[in-house]
Design an enzyme around this catalytic site. Structure first.
Site, PDB file in Angstrom:
ATOM      1  N   HIS A   1       0.994  -1.398   0.319  1.00 28.87           N
ATOM      2  CA  HIS A   1       0.033  -0.522  -0.155  1.00 28.87           C
ATOM      3  C   HIS A   1       1.002   1.272  -0.408  1.00 28.87           C
ATOM      4  O   HIS A   1       1.969   1.435   0.868  1.00 28.87           O
ATOM      5  CB  HIS A   1      -0.783  -0.244   1.432  1.00 28.87           C
ATOM      6  CG  HIS A   1      -2.184   0.584   1.156  1.00 28.87           C
ATOM      7  ND1 HIS A   1      -3.179   0.307   2.147  1.00 28.87           N
ATOM      8  CD2 HIS A   1      -2.014   2.303   0.735  1.00 28.87           C
ATOM      9  CE1 HIS A   1      -4.199   1.006   1.261  1.00 28.87           C
ATOM     10  NE2 HIS A   1      -3.513   2.390   1.035  1.00 28.87           N
ATOM     11  N   LEU A   2       0.793   2.116  -0.815  1.00 28.22           N
ATOM     12  CA  LEU A   2       2.066   3.135  -1.069  1.00 28.22           C
ATOM     13  C   LEU A   2       1.663   4.138  -0.443  1.00 28.22           C
ATOM     14  O   LEU A   2       0.329   4.316   0.422  1.00 28.22           O
ATOM     15  CB  LEU A   2       2.174   3.270  -2.795  1.00 28.22           C
ATOM     16  CG  LEU A   2       0.811   4.626  -3.117  1.00 28.22           C
ATOM     17  CD1 LEU A   2       0.895   6.170  -3.098  1.00 28.22           C
ATOM     18  CD2 LEU A   2       1.009   4.835  -4.384  1.00 28.22           C
ATOM     19  N   HIS A   3       2.410   4.864  -0.263  1.00 33.29           N
ATOM     20  CA  HIS A   3       2.589   5.629   1.008  1.00 33.29           C
ATOM     21  C   HIS A   3       3.689   6.587   0.915  1.00 33.29           C
ATOM     22  O   HIS A   3       4.881   6.543   0.622  1.00 33.29           O
ATOM     23  CB  HIS A   3       2.336   5.850   2.633  1.00 33.29           C
ATOM     24  CG  HIS A   3       3.601   4.188   3.336  1.00 33.29           C
ATOM     25  ND1 HIS A   3       3.253   3.373   2.421  1.00 33.29           N
ATOM     26  CD2 HIS A   3       5.107   4.492   3.289  1.00 33.29           C
ATOM     27  CE1 HIS A   3       4.668   2.470   2.615  1.00 33.29           C
ATOM     28  NE2 HIS A   3       5.622   2.965   3.591  1.00 33.29           N
ATOM     29  N   GLN A   4       2.933   8.251   0.619  1.00 29.38           N
ATOM     30  CA  GLN A   4       4.642   9.199   0.351  1.00 29.38           C
ATOM     31  C   GLN A   4       4.651   9.655   1.873  1.00 29.38           C
ATOM     32  O   GLN A   4       4.068   9.946   2.467  1.00 29.38           O
ATOM     33  CB  GLN A   4       3.762  10.037  -0.129  1.00 29.38           C
ATOM     34  CG  GLN A   4       4.552  11.470   0.073  1.00 29.38           C
ATOM     35  CD  GLN A   4       5.490  11.908  -1.665  1.00 29.38           C
ATOM     36  OE1 GLN A   4       5.537  11.100  -2.560  1.00 29.38           O
ATOM     37  NE2 GLN A   4       4.773  13.128  -2.527  1.00 29.38           N
TER      38      GLN A   4
END
Ligand SMILES: [Zn+2]
Length: 186
Positions: free
Chosen positions: A143-146
């Site tokens: 789950h991508l996250h910046q």
């Protein structure tokens, strides 16, 4: 664990009010490295924390702000005080999987997070970016996250009002409120 940090030698800092967070502090990351809160598989049903956080209250989830497609949340295992993440609600792993609206709001939230951190903490600079894939260092690759990690000259200071002796959960709760209170509406 953080109690031991109150013995930070204060005389080495010539100006300002010394506090317990005058350097990068990462010992609590050990819990993360040891696997706490990691998903058990690639899907949203596999205990993905970024999918479950939005169901919590802002306070319980350490959510600073919610948009339509993304939200901003404090990192439980911060590299530095105020370490935020901007996360799409949708469970996607790769940046190329974001649609245009998600991409736009992720960018907008990144800007707002910078403004909020500057207002609340006087951050001098930022490290911003995404680790794509576990090979690149993503702890939760599914789950991508910046990440936004605020930086100060010499990382000498962070939100002195939080004081020396609070344990990390209280520190994070205070930090969340400070940032939520100054979160820009545009
Ligand atoms: Zn997820």
């Amino acid at each position: 664990m953080l109690q031991s940090m109150t013995s930070e030698p204060e005389q080495q800092f010539g100006v300002g009010a010394p506090d317990a967070f005058q350097r990068l502090w990462t010992p609590h990351r050990m819990a993360y490295i040891q696997g706490e809160n990691k998903p058990t598989g690639p899907g949203a049903a596999d205990g993905c924390p970024f999918c479950s956080i939005p169901a919590k209250s802002d306070e319980d989830g350490l959510i600073v702000a919610r948009g339509e497609l993304v939200y901003a949340v404090l990192n439980l295992y911060p590299y530095n005080g105020g370490h935020l993440m901007v996360v799409p609600f949708r469970h996607v792993a790769d940046y190329t999987e974001l649609d245009e609206a998600e991409t736009a709001e992720l960018a907008a939230f990144t800007k707002r997070a910078m403004r909020a951190l500057r207002t609340a903490s006087g951050a001098h600079g930022f490290n911003i970016g995404m680790n794509q894939g576990s090979t690149a260092g993503a702890g939760i690759a599914a789950h991508l996250h910046q990440h936004l990690v605020p930086r100060w000259g010499g990382d000498t200071n962070f939100m002195p009002v939080v004081g020396h002796t609070k344990v990390l959960p209280q520190l994070l709760a205070d930090t969340r409120k400070m940032l939520a209170d100054v979160w820009p509406t545009v």
